[in-house]
Design an enzyme around this catalytic site. Structure first.
Site, PDB file in Angstrom:
ATOM      1  N   VAL A 147       0.832  -4.756  -4.629  1.00 26.77           N
ATOM      2  CA  VAL A 147       0.243  -5.714  -5.487  1.00 26.77           C
ATOM      3  C   VAL A 147       0.341  -5.669  -7.097  1.00 26.77           C
ATOM      4  O   VAL A 147       0.126  -6.684  -7.797  1.00 26.77           O
ATOM      5  CB  VAL A 147      -1.219  -5.705  -5.196  1.00 26.77           C
ATOM      6  CG1 VAL A 147      -1.674  -6.097  -3.970  1.00 26.77           C
ATOM      7  CG2 VAL A 147      -1.907  -4.504  -5.703  1.00 26.77           C
ATOM      8  N   SER A 201      -3.639  -7.315  -0.411  1.00 25.31           N
ATOM      9  CA  SER A 201      -4.078  -5.821  -0.885  1.00 25.31           C
ATOM     10  C   SER A 201      -3.177  -4.807  -0.788  1.00 25.31           C
ATOM     11  O   SER A 201      -2.215  -5.072  -0.073  1.00 25.31           O
ATOM     12  CB  SER A 201      -5.483  -5.473   0.023  1.00 25.31           C
ATOM     13  OG  SER A 201      -4.830  -5.120   1.332  1.00 25.31           O
ATOM     14  N   LYS A 202      -3.225  -3.895  -1.548  1.00 21.46           N
ATOM     15  CA  LYS A 202      -2.389  -2.644  -1.698  1.00 21.46           C
ATOM     16  C   LYS A 202      -1.868  -2.088  -0.270  1.00 21.46           C
ATOM     17  O   LYS A 202      -0.634  -1.814  -0.034  1.00 21.46           O
ATOM     18  CB  LYS A 202      -2.895  -1.527  -2.205  1.00 21.46           C
ATOM     19  CG  LYS A 202      -2.772  -1.451  -3.773  1.00 21.46           C
ATOM     20  CD  LYS A 202      -3.308  -0.080  -4.229  1.00 21.46           C
ATOM     21  CE  LYS A 202      -4.857  -0.594  -4.719  1.00 21.46           C
ATOM     22  NZ  LYS A 202      -5.315   0.456  -5.478  1.00 21.46           N
ATOM     23  N   ARG A 203      -2.472  -2.221   0.698  1.00 23.09           N
ATOM     24  CA  ARG A 203      -2.244  -1.810   2.061  1.00 23.09           C
ATOM     25  C   ARG A 203      -1.191  -2.721   2.764  1.00 23.09           C
ATOM     26  O   ARG A 203      -0.143  -2.071   3.689  1.00 23.09           O
ATOM     27  CB  ARG A 203      -3.326  -1.793   3.072  1.00 23.09           C
ATOM     28  CG  ARG A 203      -4.215  -0.329   2.834  1.00 23.09           C
ATOM     29  CD  ARG A 203      -5.217  -0.204   3.901  1.00 23.09           C
ATOM     30  NE  ARG A 203      -6.237  -1.077   3.426  1.00 23.09           N
ATOM     31  CZ  ARG A 203      -6.806  -2.200   4.354  1.00 23.09           C
ATOM     32  NH1 ARG A 203      -6.574  -2.052   5.497  1.00 23.09           N
ATOM     33  NH2 ARG A 203      -7.693  -3.004   4.212  1.00 23.09           N
ATOM     34  N   LYS A 204      -1.037  -3.759   2.537  1.00 20.30           N
ATOM     35  CA  LYS A 204       0.050  -4.610   3.212  1.00 20.30           C
ATOM     36  C   LYS A 204       1.255  -4.951   2.373  1.00 20.30           C
ATOM     37  O   LYS A 204       2.288  -4.559   2.901  1.00 20.30           O
ATOM     38  CB  LYS A 204      -0.726  -6.046   3.691  1.00 20.30           C
ATOM     39  CG  LYS A 204      -1.762  -5.983   4.512  1.00 20.30           C
ATOM     40  CD  LYS A 204      -1.616  -6.707   5.814  1.00 20.30           C
ATOM     41  CE  LYS A 204      -2.779  -6.306   6.708  1.00 20.30           C
ATOM     42  NZ  LYS A 204      -3.666  -7.142   7.028  1.00 20.30           N
TER      43      LYS A 204
END
Ligand code: GLU
Length: 369
Positions: free
Chosen positions: A257, A251-254
């Site tokens: 993407v 996901s974008k948070r880690k």
């Protein structure tokens, strides 16, 4: 003839790196078998469309080298390849199902549906459509004809076990009682994903449906649709989802993407292909680095593993560094010059050439230069 496809929805600012991994498997399976790879744009959810998304998705796929034989851009024998331009086709097929009594008109208002679902929840029942309009179908048809009431078309889920065969997962069984009478055609005249995908995969003669496992719960509905139309089933392959190194969902948070992020960093397209080839598949000799030509020779769709592959940007960078070291000074100089020129930075060719021996062993991506 093998015909594969990807069917991205233009609902994000670019194509997700996981979808590139899926596209690659589809592309490779088609190329290996001298078949065709198709790109179809699934833009039927008008509320989620993002301006510029389709253009960006097609551009990124092109930059990575996954060229389509048929697509909205190149056309083809099954044009149009954009679902919003095929509405009359879906309407015709939805109505065909109604006339076969495999589907029915529904005029329930959102207020009624909400109330119905709330009552079911209170009774701790699974929330599903209560078939009010199926029971009163004659009445409903009259009402539509007379008042021109807006309506949807729903699939009548037959009361039976649904079995499907996935090439890498084997036989999977679903129970009809767990499936709601799915809307096929919405009141705005657009199909839902389920109707659009089945009609198009059939009409476009797709032989292998290779997609992410997040679509597996939808597949029994598709199987019912194929059977209701009396169409042969394609071969299904549900690929494992990519994970972060800590095994959480990508996901974008880690990590970034969007696929173009990696290209813009100066990761080579062939490295993205090489690295993503290893997601859910391994080279028979355990090799990490191999050419596209070699990949196409040894790749077999049935060898895809179902355990979740880890997408690690650190490993991707490492691999790019290995590719950099295989390049001659001249090749690398050209690529560095071009990479910066695209960002309106004109480097001095002589300086670049002179400095390459100093940095070639150390940089991992062109932006490190
Ligand atoms: N439109 C779906 C998507 O956004 C396609 C899923 C499928 O391949 O059937 O990925």
């Amino acid at each position: 003839m093998v015909r594969t496809r990807i069917a991205p929805s233009p609902t994000g600012s670019d194509i997700h790196i996981g979808n590139i991994a899926t596209a690659l498997k589809n592309w490779a399976w088609a190329k290996k078998n001298h078949g065709k790879f198709i790109i179809r744009i699934e833009d039927t959810d008008q509320t989620r469309l993002v301006a510029g998304s389709e253009k960006k998705i097609l551009e990124t796929l092109e930059r990575i080298g996954l060229k389509a034989d048929e697509s909205p851009l190149v056309g083809g024998p099954h044009s149009p390849y954009r679902q919003s331009e095929r509405l009359d086709i879906y309407k015709k097929y939805a109505e065909e199902l109604v006339s076969k009594r495999k589907a029915y008109y529904c005029v329930c208002t959102p207020t009624r549906l909400t109330k119905m679902r709330e009552e079911m929840q209170l009774k701790k029942q699974m929330s599903r459509y209560d078939r009010h309009c199926l029971i009163n179908q004659e009445e409903v048809i009259k009402q539509i004809k007379e008042n021109k009431t807006s309506f949807v078309i729903r699939l009548k889920i037959p009361d039976e076990k649904i079995e499907l065969e996935d090439l890498i997962r084997g036989k999977i069984t679903f129970q009809a009682k767990d499936i709601d009478d799915q809307v096929l055609l919405k009141s705005d005249g657009f199909p839902t994903y389920h109707l659009g995908v089945v009609v198009d995969d059939y009409l476009m003669e797709i032989t292998h449906i290779i997609r992410g496992e997040e679509w597996l719960p939808s597949t029994p509905k598709h199987v019912i649709l194929y059977k209701s139309f009396n169409w042969p089933l394609p071969i299904f392959v549900h690929l494992p989802l990519l994970r972060n190194p800590d095994k959480s969902k990508l996901s974008k948070r880690k990590n970034p993407v969007w696929a173009s992020y990696y290209l813009d960093q100066g990761i080579f397209p062939e490295v993205i292909v090489n690295y993503l080839a290893l997601m859910g598949w391994s080279h028979p000799e355990g090799k990490d680095i191999f050419s596209l030509e070699e990949y196409l020779k040894v790749f077999d769709i049935k060898d895809i593993q179902t355990s979740a592959p880890v997408f690690d940007p650190v490993k991707l960078d490492w691999m790019n560094g290995e590719y950099i070291r295989q390049k001659s000074i001249r090749q690398l100089a050209d690529q560095i010059l071009e990479f910066y020129k695209k960002q309106n930075i004109n480097l001095d060719e002589k300086v670049v050439e002179k400095t390459i021996p100093l940095i070639k062993e150390r940089i991992k991506k062109l932006s490190d230069y």
